[in-house]
Write a protein that holds these residues in place. Structure first.
Motif, mmCIF file in Angstrom:
data_model
loop_
_atom_site.group_PDB
_atom_site.id
_atom_site.type_symbol
_atom_site.label_atom_id
_atom_site.label_comp_id
_atom_site.label_asym_id
_atom_site.label_seq_id
_atom_site.Cartn_x
_atom_site.Cartn_y
_atom_site.Cartn_z
ATOM 1 N N GLU A 43 0.827 -1.206 0.000
ATOM 2 C CA GLU A 43 0.000 0.000 0.000
ATOM 3 C C GLU A 43 0.861 1.255 0.000
ATOM 4 O OE1 GLU A 43 -0.945 -2.555 1.971
ATOM 5 O OE2 GLU A 43 -2.946 -3.043 1.213
ATOM 6 N N ASN A 46 2.048 2.065 -3.474
ATOM 7 C CA ASN A 46 0.981 2.712 -4.233
ATOM 8 C C ASN A 46 0.768 4.150 -3.782
ATOM 9 O OD1 ASN A 46 -1.263 2.546 -6.145
ATOM 10 N ND2 ASN A 46 -2.580 2.651 -4.345
ATOM 11 N N GLU A 47 0.830 4.397 -2.486
ATOM 12 C CA GLU A 47 0.607 5.738 -1.961
ATOM 13 C C GLU A 47 1.708 6.693 -2.404
ATOM 14 O OE1 GLU A 47 -0.871 9.041 -0.410
ATOM 15 O OE2 GLU A 47 -1.936 7.135 -0.633
ATOM 16 N N ARG A 50 0.877 7.725 -5.900
ATOM 17 C CA ARG A 50 -0.294 8.613 -5.908
ATOM 18 C C ARG A 50 0.058 10.008 -5.402
ATOM 19 N NH1 ARG A 50 -4.302 6.875 -2.263
ATOM 20 N NH2 ARG A 50 -5.645 8.432 -3.211
ATOM 21 N N GLU A 62 -3.044 -4.864 -9.381
ATOM 22 C CA GLU A 62 -4.416 -4.719 -8.907
ATOM 23 C C GLU A 62 -4.665 -3.331 -8.331
ATOM 24 O OE1 GLU A 62 -7.731 -7.384 -6.535
ATOM 25 O OE2 GLU A 62 -5.607 -7.764 -6.167
ATOM 26 N N HIS A 63 -3.631 -2.683 -7.791
ATOM 27 C CA HIS A 63 -3.796 -1.325 -7.284
ATOM 28 C C HIS A 63 -4.166 -0.354 -8.398
ATOM 29 C CE1 HIS A 63 -1.448 -1.808 -3.274
ATOM 30 N NE2 HIS A 63 -2.742 -1.790 -3.062
ATOM 31 N N ASP A 67 -7.473 1.767 -8.279
ATOM 32 C CA ASP A 67 -7.340 3.220 -8.355
ATOM 33 C C ASP A 67 -8.183 3.782 -9.501
ATOM 34 O OD1 ASP A 67 -5.607 5.784 -7.673
ATOM 35 O OD2 ASP A 67 -5.543 5.558 -9.860
ATOM 36 N N SER A 109 -1.228 -8.288 1.513
ATOM 37 C CA SER A 109 -2.252 -7.359 1.984
ATOM 38 C C SER A 109 -3.611 -8.016 1.816
ATOM 39 C CB SER A 109 -2.191 -6.060 1.168
ATOM 40 O OG SER A 109 -3.339 -5.266 1.360
ATOM 41 N N HIS A 111 -6.074 -6.246 0.812
ATOM 42 C CA HIS A 111 -6.778 -5.356 -0.118
ATOM 43 C C HIS A 111 -6.376 -5.550 -1.575
ATOM 44 C CE1 HIS A 111 -8.230 -3.406 3.458
ATOM 45 N NE2 HIS A 111 -6.998 -3.156 3.853
ATOM 46 N N ALA A 112 -5.239 -6.171 -1.841
ATOM 47 C CA ALA A 112 -4.791 -6.364 -3.224
ATOM 48 C C ALA A 112 -3.611 -7.318 -3.212
ATOM 49 C CB ALA A 112 -4.390 -5.030 -3.857
#
Length: 297
Positions: A43, A46-47, A50, A62-63, A67, A109, A111-112
């Motif tokens: 994560e 990815n952050e 972003r 997958e992120h 997104d 994770s 989440h992904a």
């Protein structure tokens, strides 16, 4: 020299094309001073993309999908792990995927990433999360390996060369997924890309050369893998043999449309995206940048 930051997940073999390009001077020859930031949390990778802390990412594909579905601006512009390189490694005594009932499985994770793949694999054996097994969000491959050895988890996905190391230490492999599946990719924020066309194209020329170097120079790949990850020479060679034989890293640097489509379908089965706007792999891949970079080599 133009400074750029590529953020990557942990210090594992997935980073080899970028590591090799750095050591071989592929990016420096294009006037790019590349910094590779190794981050343990997917994560966080990815952050950083972003937020603009990093301009590029070897991130969990997958992120990008999640997104984009949330109205974000990420796109896949190149390949990384285009085909699954994993073994589902378990502690001795566990037999087959059904033997994971009631067990603790380490994932990057909830989440992904690896959780989607685990859910998909075990659903095929009639095991469903959360009722039939526990998922333990413990970070990427190196963290899963530490927990597996310490007994904190019963199983987890491991890629070459850690899968070979695990088997040599007495752990067992429950399955060897090798199908097309875009697990990680080269990702970018499209707003940054459009505003920084020249440095992005220069980076991508280095990226393309790095992929060609990886596929054609086993000795260089061995040296770089040893320096960056500390693995022994014979494990570096086994990883290179597997990655080149199975086309896990794309020689042409491109993302796999079939691999992204497989990921979309797995994600759609698992993630609750009631307002899904895109269903085709091509909707998430922007091939313009690599095409232009390749034309200018």
């Amino acid at each position: 020299m133009t400074p750029l930051t590529l953020v990557v997940v942990s210090r594992n073999y997935f980073n080899m094309p970028a590591w090799l390009g750095l050591h071989a001077g592929s990016f420096a020859s294009e006037g790019i001073a590349l910094t590779i930031d190794h981050i343990e949390g997917i994560e966080e990778v990815n952050e950083r993309l972003r937020s603009g802390q990093a301009q590029l990412a070897y991130g969990v594909t997958e992120h990008v999908i999640l997104d984009a579905e949330a109205g974000g601006h990420q796109a896949i512009i190149g390949g990384n792990v285009n085909r699954l390189p994993f073994s589902l490694i378990a502690r001795p005594g566990i037999e087959g995927l059904k033997g994971l009932r009631g067990k603790r499985i380490g994932v990057s994770s909830l989440h992904a990433g690896s959780s989607s793949l685990i859910m998909r694999l075990l659903a095929g054996e009639g095991l469903n999360w959360p009722g039939d097994y526990d998922l333990v969000p413990c970070g990427p491959i190196l963290a899963r390996w530490d927990l597996l050895r310490s007994g904190g988890i019963d199983a987890g996905l491991q890629g070459a060369p850690l899968n070979h190391i695990a088997l040599d230490q007495g752990f067992v492999s429950l399955c060897e997924p090798r199908q097309n599946f875009q697990f990680t990719s080269l990702n970018v924020d499209t707003r940054w890309a459009e505003a920084h066309r020249d440095p992005l194209l220069r980076f991508l020329r280095g990226f393309l050369r790095a992929h060609e170097h990886f596929c054609s120079d086993r000795n260089l790949a061995r040296d770089v893998a040893m320096k960056e990850s500390g693995i022994e020479p014979h494990y570096a060679d086994r990883a290179w043999d597997e990655y080149t034989r199975d086309d896990i890293f794309p020689r042409d640097g491109e993302a796999s449309e079939a691999g992204v489509q497989a990921l979309i379908e797995a994600s759609a089965l698992i993630r609750n995206l009631p307002t899904r706007a895109r269903t085709h792999a091509a909707d998430y891949i922007d091939r313009r940048w690599l095409a232009e970079a390749r034309a200018s080599l």
